[in-house]
Enzyme design. Structure first.
Site, PDB file in Angstrom:
ATOM      1  CB  SER A 142     -32.662 -27.617 -36.320  1.00 43.57           C
ATOM      2  OG  SER A 142     -32.955 -28.418 -37.158  1.00 43.57           O
ATOM      3  CE1 TYR A 155     -37.979 -25.908 -36.580  1.00 38.86           C
ATOM      4  CE2 TYR A 155     -36.497 -26.919 -37.999  1.00 38.86           C
ATOM      5  CZ  TYR A 155     -36.966 -26.751 -36.843  1.00 38.86           C
ATOM      6  OH  TYR A 155     -36.422 -27.503 -35.640  1.00 38.86           O
TER       7      TYR A 155
HETATM    8  N1  LIG Z   1     -37.506 -32.661 -31.957  1.00 44.52           N
HETATM    9  C1  LIG Z   1     -36.661 -32.576 -33.299  1.00 44.52           C
HETATM   10  O1  LIG Z   1     -36.535 -33.590 -34.055  1.00 44.52           O
HETATM   11  C2  LIG Z   1     -35.909 -31.270 -33.230  1.00 44.52           C
HETATM   12  C3  LIG Z   1     -34.896 -31.154 -34.094  1.00 44.52           C
HETATM   13  C4  LIG Z   1     -34.277 -30.126 -34.227  1.00 44.52           C
HETATM   14  C5  LIG Z   1     -34.300 -28.989 -33.525  1.00 44.52           C
HETATM   15  N2  LIG Z   1     -35.360 -28.956 -32.592  1.00 44.52           N
HETATM   16  C6  LIG Z   1     -35.903 -27.833 -31.720  1.00 44.52           C
HETATM   17  O2  LIG Z   1     -35.945 -28.095 -30.405  1.00 44.52           O
HETATM   18  C7  LIG Z   1     -36.760 -27.124 -29.586  1.00 44.52           C
HETATM   19  C8  LIG Z   1     -37.866 -28.035 -28.957  1.00 44.52           C
HETATM   20  O3  LIG Z   1     -38.657 -28.550 -29.788  1.00 44.52           O
HETATM   21  P1  LIG Z   1     -39.116 -30.047 -29.363  1.00 44.52           P
HETATM   22  O4  LIG Z   1     -38.723 -30.981 -30.659  1.00 44.52           O
HETATM   23  O5  LIG Z   1     -38.961 -30.548 -28.096  1.00 44.52           O
HETATM   24  O6  LIG Z   1     -40.757 -29.882 -29.825  1.00 44.52           O
HETATM   25  P2  LIG Z   1     -42.062 -29.746 -28.845  1.00 44.52           P
HETATM   26  O7  LIG Z   1     -41.888 -31.008 -28.094  1.00 44.52           O
HETATM   27  O8  LIG Z   1     -43.261 -29.322 -29.606  1.00 44.52           O
HETATM   28  O9  LIG Z   1     -41.538 -28.795 -27.630  1.00 44.52           O
HETATM   29  C9  LIG Z   1     -41.650 -27.327 -28.095  1.00 44.52           C
HETATM   30  C10 LIG Z   1     -41.883 -26.235 -26.923  1.00 44.52           C
HETATM   31  O10 LIG Z   1     -41.754 -25.005 -27.468  1.00 44.52           O
HETATM   32  C11 LIG Z   1     -42.705 -24.300 -26.659  1.00 44.52           C
HETATM   33  N3  LIG Z   1     -43.345 -23.156 -27.433  1.00 44.52           N
HETATM   34  C12 LIG Z   1     -43.716 -23.118 -28.702  1.00 44.52           C
HETATM   35  N4  LIG Z   1     -43.885 -21.902 -29.031  1.00 44.52           N
HETATM   36  C13 LIG Z   1     -43.662 -21.098 -27.999  1.00 44.52           C
HETATM   37  C14 LIG Z   1     -43.927 -19.568 -27.623  1.00 44.52           C
HETATM   38  N5  LIG Z   1     -44.525 -18.940 -28.393  1.00 44.52           N
HETATM   39  N6  LIG Z   1     -43.716 -19.325 -26.414  1.00 44.52           N
HETATM   40  C15 LIG Z   1     -43.088 -20.194 -25.459  1.00 44.52           C
HETATM   41  N7  LIG Z   1     -43.064 -21.460 -25.680  1.00 44.52           N
HETATM   42  C16 LIG Z   1     -43.235 -22.050 -26.856  1.00 44.52           C
HETATM   43  C17 LIG Z   1     -43.935 -25.487 -26.441  1.00 44.52           C
HETATM   44  O11 LIG Z   1     -44.626 -25.276 -25.326  1.00 44.52           O
HETATM   45  P3  LIG Z   1     -46.349 -24.444 -25.442  1.00 44.52           P
HETATM   46  O12 LIG Z   1     -46.762 -24.891 -26.433  1.00 44.52           O
HETATM   47  O13 LIG Z   1     -46.728 -24.807 -23.946  1.00 44.52           O
HETATM   48  O14 LIG Z   1     -45.969 -23.125 -25.460  1.00 44.52           O
HETATM   49  C18 LIG Z   1     -43.108 -26.649 -26.163  1.00 44.52           C
HETATM   50  O15 LIG Z   1     -42.860 -26.545 -24.889  1.00 44.52           O
HETATM   51  C19 LIG Z   1     -37.247 -26.325 -30.873  1.00 44.52           C
HETATM   52  O16 LIG Z   1     -36.580 -24.970 -30.968  1.00 44.52           O
HETATM   53  C20 LIG Z   1     -36.992 -27.165 -31.986  1.00 44.52           C
HETATM   54  O17 LIG Z   1     -37.031 -26.159 -33.422  1.00 44.52           O
HETATM   55  C21 LIG Z   1     -36.150 -30.094 -32.472  1.00 44.52           C
END
Ligand SMILES: NC(=O)c1ccc[n+]([C@@H]2O[C@H](COP(=O)([O-])OP(=O)(O)OC[C@H]3O[C@@H](n4cnc5c(N)ncnc54)[C@H](OP(=O)(O)O)[C@@H]3O)[C@@H](O)[C@H]2O)c1
Length: 275
Positions: A142, A155
């Protein structure tokens, strides 16, 4: 399916929503067989159906990255079914937000359990397969891992830690032919800001990041897929993310001052949310 990833087997953690689900769609559209994992199996099964209906190949498997046994079971299933593994995307994650004073030690531990140790356990379960295929390990970092912001210490430190892990592994695994790609997105549309600090989904929460700042998921993921294909060491995604990363490198004092004024103010307003 034809495409840049034709015939490759890709395992994605956290594929039940947001970036992970879109990565599965785009890698499948580019010819990869995608193994989609997360805890919410119904969502994964819907995604599997959606991908198969459009001519792709997908397999949905439940997996909590905080449980090494789940990751080992998934890897074993992939070995039995496909005999190889080419790409692993350690994407699962969530955000523990809030000021330092509002967070307990358990909050920090919970954050690291998923965002850091989950990534380490994912690689431990799949490294022998990636070594055999001279494959690629992708870490979802990130912009928060490049620059520290007030109100996001838990975070931010989880992401800074996986950045260090990925950049170190990049050199360490090069000799064995395993590529390591670190992706560092800024704000992207997803459900991440509708998950509280305990990991519970809060559908009643609205994304506090203005729409015009957030990059659309398919656009951001398109850039990620290109970086994976090119095995880039580090790819920062979104315009604002690149700007912040540059400011952090060349004008850290100014950025820290701006962050104090803006981020701390908006976080303080939302402190009562108990995120
Ligand atoms: N969106 C942004 O602005 C952004 C920016 C920078 C980085 N990121 C990173 O991108 C990645 C994906 O996030 P996202 O933005 O797509 O958010 P999201 O839509 O909330 O997706 C997060 C995913 O992680 C899974 N997850 C959470 N805890 C877990 C666990 N213990 N075991 C297995 N799966 C787990 C959730 O699935 P379940 O709840 O079904 O397990 C979900 O599929 C993350 O690492 C986040 O930090 C996002």
């Amino acid at each position: 399916m034809p495409g840049r990833f034709r015939g490759q087997i890709a395992l994605i953690t956290g594929a039940s929503s947001g970036i992970g689900a879109e990565l599965a769609r785009q890698l499948a559209a580019e010819g990869a067989v995608v193994v989609v994992t997360a805890r919410r199996i119904e969502r994964l099964q819907d995604l599997e159906k959606e991908i198969c209906a459009t001519g792709g190949s997908a397999l949905a498997l439940a997996c909590d990255v905080t449980r090494s046994a789940d990751l080992e079971a998934v890897s074993q299933k992939v070995r039995e079914r496909y005999g190889r593994l080419d790409i692993v995307v350690a994407n699962a994650g969530f955000g523990v937000g809030g000021s330092f004073a509002s967070l307990s030690l358990d909050d920090f531990r919970r954050q690291l359990e998923t965002n850091l140790f989950g990534v380490i356990a994912t690689l431990q379960a799949t490294l022998s397969d990636l070594t055999a295929s001279r494959g690629c390990f992708v870490v979802m970092g990130s912009v928060a891992g490049l620059v520290a912001f007030p109100g996001t210490t838990a975070y931010g430190m989880s992401k800074a830690a996986v950045h260090s892990l990925a950049l170190g592994l990049h050199g360490e695994l090069a000799a064995s032919g395993v590529g390591v790609v670190l992706l560092a997105p800024g704000y992207v549309d997803s459900e991440i800001r509708q998950v509280d600090k305990n990991g519970s989904h809060r559908t009643d929460w609205h994304d506090p990041v203005p729409r015009w700042v957030r990059m659309r998921t398919p656009v951001a993921v398109g850039k990620m897929v290109r970086a994976i294909h090119r095995r880039k060491r580090l790819q920062v995604i979104t315009f604002h993310g690149r700007l912040v990363a540059l400011a952090g490198r060349y004008f850290p004092g100014t950025l820290a001052w701006l962050a104090r004024r803006t981020v701390a103010k908006s976080r303080a307003r939302r402190e009562n949310d108990d995120r």
